[in-house]
Design a protein around this motif. Structure first.
Motif, PDB file in Angstrom:
ATOM      1  N   ASP A 127       0.842  -1.198   0.000  1.00  0.00           N
ATOM      2  CA  ASP A 127       0.000   0.000   0.000  1.00  0.00           C
ATOM      3  C   ASP A 127       0.874   1.244   0.000  1.00  0.00           C
ATOM      4  O   ASP A 127       2.089   1.163   0.158  1.00  0.00           O
ATOM      5  N   TYR A 180      -8.581 -10.210  -5.505  1.00  0.00           N
ATOM      6  CA  TYR A 180      -9.595  -9.477  -4.734  1.00  0.00           C
ATOM      7  C   TYR A 180     -10.998  -9.800  -5.229  1.00  0.00           C
ATOM      8  O   TYR A 180     -11.453  -9.226  -6.230  1.00  0.00           O
ATOM      9  N   ASP A 193      -9.471  -5.278 -12.891  1.00  0.00           N
ATOM     10  CA  ASP A 193      -8.625  -5.929 -11.890  1.00  0.00           C
ATOM     11  C   ASP A 193      -8.252  -7.350 -12.346  1.00  0.00           C
ATOM     12  O   ASP A 193      -7.106  -7.782 -12.181  1.00  0.00           O
TER      13      ASP A 193
HETATM   14  C1  LIG Z   1      -3.276 -12.250   0.284  1.00  0.00           C
HETATM   15  C2  LIG Z   1      -2.774 -10.852   0.562  1.00  0.00           C
HETATM   16  C3  LIG Z   1      -1.598 -10.674   1.298  1.00  0.00           C
HETATM   17  C4  LIG Z   1      -1.123  -9.377   1.555  1.00  0.00           C
HETATM   18  N1  LIG Z   1       0.043  -9.224   2.290  1.00  0.00           N
HETATM   19  C5  LIG Z   1       0.549  -7.993   2.500  1.00  0.00           C
HETATM   20  C6  LIG Z   1       1.775  -7.804   3.219  1.00  0.00           C
HETATM   21  O1  LIG Z   1       2.392  -8.750   3.701  1.00  0.00           O
HETATM   22  N2  LIG Z   1       2.237  -6.532   3.377  1.00  0.00           N
HETATM   23  C7  LIG Z   1       1.580  -5.445   2.851  1.00  0.00           C
HETATM   24  O2  LIG Z   1       2.048  -4.320   3.031  1.00  0.00           O
HETATM   25  N3  LIG Z   1       0.417  -5.597   2.166  1.00  0.00           N
HETATM   26  C8  LIG Z   1      -0.108  -6.827   1.974  1.00  0.00           C
HETATM   27  N4  LIG Z   1      -1.283  -6.981   1.262  1.00  0.00           N
HETATM   28  C9  LIG Z   1      -1.979  -5.777   0.754  1.00  0.00           C
HETATM   29  C10 LIG Z   1      -1.517  -5.366  -0.656  1.00  0.00           C
HETATM   30  O3  LIG Z   1      -0.166  -4.964  -0.619  1.00  0.00           O
HETATM   31  C11 LIG Z   1      -2.405  -4.219  -1.123  1.00  0.00           C
HETATM   32  O4  LIG Z   1      -3.716  -4.660  -1.311  1.00  0.00           O
HETATM   33  C12 LIG Z   1      -1.913  -3.411  -2.314  1.00  0.00           C
HETATM   34  O5  LIG Z   1      -2.689  -2.203  -2.373  1.00  0.00           O
HETATM   35  C13 LIG Z   1      -2.051  -4.092  -3.666  1.00  0.00           C
HETATM   36  O6  LIG Z   1      -1.144  -5.089  -3.814  1.00  0.00           O
HETATM   37  P1  LIG Z   1      -1.224  -6.065  -5.116  1.00  0.00           P
HETATM   38  O7  LIG Z   1      -0.033  -6.927  -5.041  1.00  0.00           O
HETATM   39  O8  LIG Z   1      -2.545  -6.675  -5.202  1.00  0.00           O
HETATM   40  O9  LIG Z   1      -1.022  -4.966  -6.258  1.00  0.00           O
HETATM   41  P2  LIG Z   1      -1.117  -5.033  -7.856  1.00  0.00           P
HETATM   42  O10 LIG Z   1      -1.347  -6.392  -8.357  1.00  0.00           O
HETATM   43  O11 LIG Z   1       0.068  -4.292  -8.372  1.00  0.00           O
HETATM   44  O12 LIG Z   1      -2.444  -4.186  -8.130  1.00  0.00           O
HETATM   45  C14 LIG Z   1      -2.617  -2.898  -7.569  1.00  0.00           C
HETATM   46  C15 LIG Z   1      -3.664  -2.126  -8.362  1.00  0.00           C
HETATM   47  O13 LIG Z   1      -3.136  -1.736  -9.631  1.00  0.00           O
HETATM   48  C16 LIG Z   1      -3.889  -2.314 -10.690  1.00  0.00           C
HETATM   49  N5  LIG Z   1      -2.871  -2.725 -11.665  1.00  0.00           N
HETATM   50  C17 LIG Z   1      -2.075  -3.819 -11.587  1.00  0.00           C
HETATM   51  N6  LIG Z   1      -1.198  -3.833 -12.640  1.00  0.00           N
HETATM   52  C18 LIG Z   1      -1.439  -2.715 -13.364  1.00  0.00           C
HETATM   53  C19 LIG Z   1      -0.865  -2.149 -14.530  1.00  0.00           C
HETATM   54  N7  LIG Z   1       0.144  -2.744 -15.166  1.00  0.00           N
HETATM   55  N8  LIG Z   1      -1.357  -0.968 -15.010  1.00  0.00           N
HETATM   56  C20 LIG Z   1      -2.403  -0.349 -14.375  1.00  0.00           C
HETATM   57  N9  LIG Z   1      -2.985  -0.855 -13.247  1.00  0.00           N
HETATM   58  C21 LIG Z   1      -2.510  -2.011 -12.745  1.00  0.00           C
HETATM   59  C22 LIG Z   1      -4.699  -3.425 -10.094  1.00  0.00           C
HETATM   60  O14 LIG Z   1      -5.913  -3.641 -10.786  1.00  0.00           O
HETATM   61  C23 LIG Z   1      -4.929  -2.904  -8.682  1.00  0.00           C
HETATM   62  O15 LIG Z   1      -6.013  -2.010  -8.649  1.00  0.00           O
HETATM   63  C24 LIG Z   1      -1.826  -8.250   1.037  1.00  0.00           C
HETATM   64  C25 LIG Z   1      -3.021  -8.445   0.320  1.00  0.00           C
HETATM   65  C26 LIG Z   1      -3.502  -9.733   0.085  1.00  0.00           C
HETATM   66  C27 LIG Z   1      -4.790  -9.912  -0.659  1.00  0.00           C
END
Ligand SMILES: Cc1cc2nc3c(=O)[nH]c(=O)nc-3n(C[C@H](O)[C@H](O)[C@H](O)COP(=O)(O)OP(=O)(O)OC[C@H]3O[C@@H](n4cnc5c(N)ncnc54)[C@H](O)[C@@H]3O)c2cc1C
Length: 318
Positions: A127, A180, A193
């Motif tokens: 985040d 999600y 997404d």
């Molecule tokens: C199972 C799980 C474990 C988690 N563990 C942690 C943790 O240990 N520590 C922590 O800090 N947080 C953790 N989180 C929270 C997570 O880091 C946040 O939800 C963060 O905001 C999004 O991470 P993501 O990897 O899903 O991001 P991404 O997959 O990068 O997606 C983020 C957003 O960008 C969009 N997007 C993706 N790729 C692109 C692109 N190429 N161009 C434009 N838009 C794009 C997606 O649709 C989404 O809206 C966890 C969440 C889950 C579900």
């Protein structure tokens, strides 16, 4: 063992896993062991350890200005993973973030994991830093989780950042990513997404763990939509038992998920948090049983560092 092998092994013999948070800086690792110990009789196939990026705190100076200081409140993800593997002989899965990491930091982090024989990771964007609205990557870091997945996959093929390296060892990470069912908060819609979720899988992610949900229909629908979009990897459902009345507002605010009306009504009727905790155990047990009845092999519980309610659920379900 790889998470994907654990999932295959759990077909017909369902299992559960859970995640733990590193303790706050200054606290002992014993608190972690105390929360894991009561769950070990259920032989969880693996345990996730979250990663917590730095925060900024602002210290007032005599001249009225503020000095920004960077603090990491919960360091120790890699150390805890190594300690878990050593103490319990169970696979520990570190979470790794884009946020706060340069590509070089990421590579070095992965090298440490590889040397410690930790060969599963969950790759996440992370985040925004607390008090900031939008996520911003490090100057030489990754913007989206897909880019992090690509770097891990490249390392799995022996491709390091230093292109001059010859005959480099290939790592062998099994990569998980986040999904999600109620869409990521920044995604304009679920379709978009899912489009980017698929990119993470195409880049090398081998399984998905979902954000928590309180209504199984959200998960079933999500899986259906993923399969229709051509996402074929296993999707592990993430569950969290409601534990306090305050969470009725905290969970939607923090995780951008809905709570079902029936759960809210029952929670409001509860006299105290002990009653809410009991309700959470019953609700989550019912969710768990239904998921298992639908053939889901592995459930993932968000323990938030407290395992007594997860133990109660496990006793009812497994
Ligand atoms: C199972 C799980 C474990 C988690 N563990 C942690 C943790 O240990 N520590 C922590 O800090 N947080 C953790 N989180 C929270 C997570 O880091 C946040 O939800 C963060 O905001 C999004 O991470 P993501 O990897 O899903 O991001 P991404 O997959 O990068 O997606 C983020 C957003 O960008 C969009 N997007 C993706 N790729 C692109 C692109 N190429 N161009 C434009 N838009 C794009 C997606 O649709 C989404 O809206 C966890 C969440 C889950 C579900």
């Amino acid at each position: 063992m790889k998470v994907t092998d654990h999932i295959a092994k759990a077909q017909g013999n369902p299992q559960f896993t859970f995640e733990i948070l590193p303790p706050l800086k200054g606290q002992s690792i014993d608190a972690i062991f105390e929360s894991i110990d009561p769950l070990m009789e259920f032989k969880p196939p693996f345990i996730d350890v979250t990663y917590h990026r730095e925060e900024y705190i602002y210290i007032p100076l005599e001249d009225g200005l503020l000095k920004r200081q960077v603090v990491k409140k919960r360091p120790g993800t890699v150390g805890i993973c190594a300690a878990i593997q050593n103490k319990y002989q169970v696979d520990a899965i570190p979470h790794i973030l884009c946020g706060g990491f340069t590509k070089e930091d990421t590579e070095n982090f992965l090298i440490d994991l590889d040397f410690l024989e930790i060969d599963n990771v969950v790759a996440l964007r992370g985040d925004a830093v607390k008090n900031e609205t939008y996520f911003s990557p490090e100057k030489d870091g990754h913007t989206y989780a897909v880019d992090l997945v690509k770097q891990i996959d490249q390392l799995n093929h022996g491709s390091y950042l230093d292109v001059e390296l010859q005959n480099s060892a290939c790592t062998d990470f099994c990569i998980g990513v986040a999904g999600y069912p109620e869409k990521h908060m920044e995604a304009p819609n679920l379709e978009s997404d899912l489009h980017f979720l698929k990119k993470k899988v195409e880049a090398g992610a081998q399984y998905i763990v979902t954000q928590m949900f309180f209504d199984n229909e959200k998960y079933f629908d999500f899986v259906k939509r993923c399969r229709a979009a051509g996402i074929e990897v296993p999707i592990i459902p993430g569950l969290k038992p409601l534990a306090t009345k305050k969470q009725l507002n905290l969970i939607p605010h923090r995780f951008h998920v809905d709570l079902p009306e029936a759960l809210i009504k029952e929670a409001i009727k509860c006299k105290d948090n002990a009653a809410v905790r009991q309700l959470g155990i019953e609700w989550c047990s019912a969710q768990s049983k239904e998921l298992l009845d639908h053939g889901v092999p592995v459930l993932h519980y968000y323990s938030m560092g407290k395992s007594d309610n997860i133990r109660q659920i496990a006793k009812r379900v497994f």
